[in-house]
Design an enzyme around this catalytic site. Structure first.
Site, short mmCIF file in Angstrom:
data_model
loop_
_atom_site.label_atom_id
_atom_site.label_comp_id
_atom_site.label_asym_id
_atom_site.label_seq_id
_atom_site.Cartn_x
_atom_site.Cartn_y
_atom_site.Cartn_z
N TYR A 87 -1.34 -0.99 10.94
CA TYR A 87 -1.61 -1.57 9.62
C TYR A 87 -0.43 -1.30 8.68
O TYR A 87 0.11 -2.20 8.03
CB TYR A 87 -2.90 -0.99 9.02
N SER A 135 0.84 -1.20 0.00
CA SER A 135 0.00 0.00 0.00
C SER A 135 0.87 1.24 0.00
O SER A 135 2.00 1.24 0.53
CB SER A 135 -0.84 -0.03 1.27
N LYS A 176 2.48 -3.91 6.75
CA LYS A 176 2.83 -3.95 5.32
C LYS A 176 4.34 -3.75 5.14
O LYS A 176 4.98 -4.39 4.32
CB LYS A 176 2.06 -2.88 4.55
P1 NAD Z 1 -10.74 -7.44 1.38
O1 NAD Z 1 -10.92 -7.46 2.85
O2 NAD Z 1 -11.92 -7.18 0.53
O3 NAD Z 1 -10.08 -8.82 0.89
C1 NAD Z 1 -9.17 -9.54 1.69
C2 NAD Z 1 -9.56 -11.01 1.63
O4 NAD Z 1 -8.64 -11.75 2.43
C3 NAD Z 1 -10.96 -11.28 2.18
O5 NAD Z 1 -11.67 -12.09 1.28
C4 NAD Z 1 -10.71 -11.98 3.51
O6 NAD Z 1 -11.75 -12.89 3.82
C5 NAD Z 1 -9.38 -12.65 3.24
N1 NAD Z 1 -8.56 -12.89 4.44
C6 NAD Z 1 -8.26 -12.02 5.43
N2 NAD Z 1 -7.47 -12.60 6.34
C7 NAD Z 1 -7.25 -13.87 5.91
C8 NAD Z 1 -6.52 -14.97 6.41
N3 NAD Z 1 -5.86 -14.89 7.58
N4 NAD Z 1 -6.51 -16.12 5.72
C9 NAD Z 1 -7.20 -16.24 4.54
N5 NAD Z 1 -7.92 -15.23 4.03
C10 NAD Z 1 -7.94 -14.07 4.70
O7 NAD Z 1 -9.58 -6.38 1.06
P2 NAD Z 1 -9.08 -5.80 -0.33
O8 NAD Z 1 -9.48 -4.37 -0.39
O9 NAD Z 1 -9.44 -6.70 -1.44
O10 NAD Z 1 -7.51 -5.83 -0.07
C11 NAD Z 1 -6.68 -6.89 -0.53
C12 NAD Z 1 -5.26 -6.62 -0.09
O11 NAD Z 1 -4.84 -5.36 -0.61
C13 NAD Z 1 -5.07 -6.54 1.42
O12 NAD Z 1 -3.85 -7.17 1.75
C14 NAD Z 1 -4.99 -5.05 1.69
O13 NAD Z 1 -4.22 -4.75 2.83
C15 NAD Z 1 -4.32 -4.55 0.43
N6 NAD Z 1 -4.62 -3.13 0.14
C16 NAD Z 1 -5.93 -2.74 0.04
C17 NAD Z 1 -6.21 -1.40 -0.20
C18 NAD Z 1 -7.65 -0.92 -0.29
O14 NAD Z 1 -7.89 0.28 -0.14
N7 NAD Z 1 -8.63 -1.78 -0.56
C19 NAD Z 1 -5.17 -0.46 -0.34
C20 NAD Z 1 -3.86 -0.90 -0.26
C21 NAD Z 1 -3.59 -2.25 -0.01
C1 UD1 Z 2 -6.80 5.46 4.10
C2 UD1 Z 2 -5.85 4.97 5.16
C3 UD1 Z 2 -4.63 4.38 4.46
C4 UD1 Z 2 -5.05 3.26 3.49
C5 UD1 Z 2 -6.05 3.87 2.48
C6 UD1 Z 2 -6.56 2.85 1.49
C7 UD1 Z 2 -6.18 6.39 7.14
C8 UD1 Z 2 -5.60 7.45 8.01
N1 UD1 Z 2 -5.46 6.07 6.04
O1 UD1 Z 2 -6.13 6.42 3.36
O2 UD1 Z 2 -3.73 3.84 5.39
O3 UD1 Z 2 -3.92 2.74 2.79
O4 UD1 Z 2 -7.16 4.41 3.21
O5 UD1 Z 2 -7.37 1.90 2.12
O6 UD1 Z 2 -7.23 5.83 7.44
N2 UD1 Z 2 -12.43 11.51 3.82
C9 UD1 Z 2 -13.43 12.34 4.30
N3 UD1 Z 2 -14.52 11.77 4.89
C10 UD1 Z 2 -14.68 10.41 5.01
C11 UD1 Z 2 -13.66 9.57 4.50
C12 UD1 Z 2 -12.54 10.15 3.94
O7 UD1 Z 2 -13.33 13.56 4.21
O8 UD1 Z 2 -15.70 9.96 5.56
C13 UD1 Z 2 -11.25 12.11 3.17
C14 UD1 Z 2 -9.94 11.84 3.89
O9 UD1 Z 2 -9.70 12.81 4.85
C15 UD1 Z 2 -8.96 11.88 2.71
C16 UD1 Z 2 -9.77 11.35 1.53
O10 UD1 Z 2 -11.12 11.53 1.89
O11 UD1 Z 2 -8.58 13.19 2.43
C17 UD1 Z 2 -9.52 9.87 1.24
O12 UD1 Z 2 -9.71 9.12 2.43
P1 UD1 Z 2 -9.66 7.52 2.47
O13 UD1 Z 2 -10.55 6.97 1.42
O14 UD1 Z 2 -9.91 7.10 3.88
O15 UD1 Z 2 -8.18 7.15 2.02
P2 UD1 Z 2 -6.75 7.63 2.64
O16 UD1 Z 2 -6.93 8.72 3.62
O17 UD1 Z 2 -5.85 7.90 1.50
#
Ligand code: NAD
Ligand code: UD1
Length: 347
Positions: free
Chosen positions: A149, A125, A153
């Site tokens: 978190y 991330s 990572k």
């Molecule tokens: P998500 O929660 O929708 O998907 C994660 C999946 O992993 C789920 O299906 C959950 O059931 C499964 N899981 C969790 N723990 C597990 C375990 N111990 N064993 C087996 N399965 C398990 O999340 P996502 O948004 O699809 O994210 C996927 C990956 O990307 C994650 O590692 C997350 O940290 C990373 N990531 C997500 C975002 C985001 O904003 N969505 C941003 C940056 C990184």
């Molecule tokens: C958040 C996480 C980051 C994670 C990323 C993707 C925090 C502090 N950071 O980042 O670690 O990798 O999500 O999952 O939680 N906002 C509002 N109102 C809301 C929600 C968000 O104003 O109800 C604003 C936030 O202040 C920000 C922007 O929208 O400026 C995006 O927010 P968000 O979607 O939570 O993503 P990140 O802050 O980038």
């Protein structure tokens, strides 16, 4: 065509990636404990792809089940999505995050080592960059973490780099996602947040569909053009094709970090207006003080992903909002919504 083992493949990014993999002709095994997902997402992927996925319910921390599943799959590569991702929850309950994200990755590496699978794509991330010191954020930007978190990572990334140093015949691609949003254009798969979403677009979508009264905007005094926070939103289907490229591209043994973003930032107000236009709804909102841990602006340097993967994000903010909205209004309660209604009205 190859066989890909996808941990966490039933989740938000996983389902979209499985769909791209199937459509490109790959064989897909999903290993997921369903702690944040359901089988329905994968069933819909199968329907969209007109193909099948082999699903194994299991936890990545359970080494023997994982090793058995890996052996059974005869896969050439692994995409590791499984993990927990809620920043606030990680502050309240850090050990669960270290267990799922760090122990989970450690157990997976051991199982891959035992079964001779040496190609891994890892979900990281932009959170590993901490407070941006320069924009756009290039992969060489210093790494730091501001919450548990983010630290999980960072530790997992370090573990992968150390592992590669010891076993240089591995192929490890660390993908650092910026802000994934949107849904598949069909409206059948998308993000299904449990409880109150903390991320911006899922929250806006729930206001638009009438589940929540208004959006709280965290801060309008940032040094950005309109005072609200700026982020690099990337369509989840673009993210999924980035994974497909990382799997398909023939690369020499290496451990490489790549940003997946668009390279362009949008403010909270720009996202809100774009969502209003896509949905035809007015999004009530109110300004509040800044959220702790938030940065003013964050967007990706994209040239490395472009040159190494020969990939770039193609979908713009308008498409991100339109697709997110289609998913939200066809599935107001996520996968718990009326399945027949969603399928009948899918595009
Ligand atoms: P998500 O929660 O929708 O998907 C994660 C999946 O992993 C789920 O299906 C959950 O059931 C499964 N899981 C969790 N723990 C597990 C375990 N111990 N064993 C087996 N399965 C398990 O999340 P996502 O948004 O699809 O994210 C996927 C990956 O990307 C994650 O590692 C997350 O940290 C990373 N990531 C997500 C975002 C985001 O904003 N969505 C941003 C940056 C990184
Ligand atoms: C958040 C996480 C980051 C994670 C990323 C993707 C925090 C502090 N950071 O980042 O670690 O990798 O999500 O999952 O939680 N906002 C509002 N109102 C809301 C929600 C968000 O104003 O109800 C604003 C936030 O202040 C920000 C922007 O929208 O400026 C995006 O927010 P968000 O979607 O939570 O993503 P990140 O802050 O980038």
């Amino acid at each position: 065509m190859s066989t890909v083992f996808v941990t966490g493949g039933a989740g938000y990014i996983g389902t979209h990636t499985c769909l791209e993999l199937l459509q490109a002709g790959h064989k897909v095994f999903v290993y997921d404990n369903l702690s944040n997902s359901s089988r329905l997402g994968l069933e819909r992927v199968e329907r969209l792809a007109k193909g099948s996925i082999e699903f194994i319910e299991g936890d990545v921390r359970d080494g023997s089940t994982l090793e058995h599943a890996l052996r059974h799959s005869q896969c050439e590569s692994v995409i590791h999505f499984a993990g927990l991702k809620a920043v606030g929850e990680s502050v309240k309950n850090p050990l669960i995050y270290y267990d799922n994200n760090v122990v989970g990755t450690y157990t997976l590496l051991n199982a891959m080592q035992a079964t001779g699978v040496k190609k891994l794509v890892f979900s990281s991330s932009a959170t590993v960059y901490g407070e941006p010191q320069s924009l756009p954020i290039e992969e060489a930007h210093p790494l730091s973490a501001t919450n548990p978190y983010g630290r999980t990572k960072l530790i997992a990334e370090d573990m992968l780099r150390d592992h590669f140093h010891a076993y240089p015949d591995w192929n490890i691609t660390i993908l650092r996602y910026f802000n994934p949003v949107g849904a598949h254009e069909s409206g059948l798969i998308g993000e299904d947040p449990k409880g109150t979403p903390s991320n911006l677009m899922p929250f806006i979508a729930q206001v638009a569909v009438g589940m929540r009264e208004k959006l709280n905007i965290w801060g309008n005094d940032y040094p950005t053009p309109d005072g609200t926070g700026v982020r690099d939103y990337i369509h989840v289907v673009d993210l999924a094709t980035g994974h497909l490229r990382a799997i398909e591209k023939i690369m020499p043994p290496q451990c490489i970090e790549l940003n997946l973003g668009t390279g362009r930032g949008y403010s909270v107000l720009e996202v809100l207006r774009a969502f209003e236009e896509a949905s035809g709804k007015t999004i009530a909102h109110e300004f509040f003080p800044r959220r702790s841990g938030d940065v003013a602006a964050c967007f990706a340097g994209t040239k490395h992903a472009e040159s190494i993967l020969q990939w770039r994000a193609e979908r713009n903010l308008k498409t991100m909002c339109a697709d997110h909205w289609r998913w939200q209004h066809l599935n107001p309660a996520g996968y718990a919504s009326n399945n027949d209604f969603a399928i009948k009205n899918a595009t």
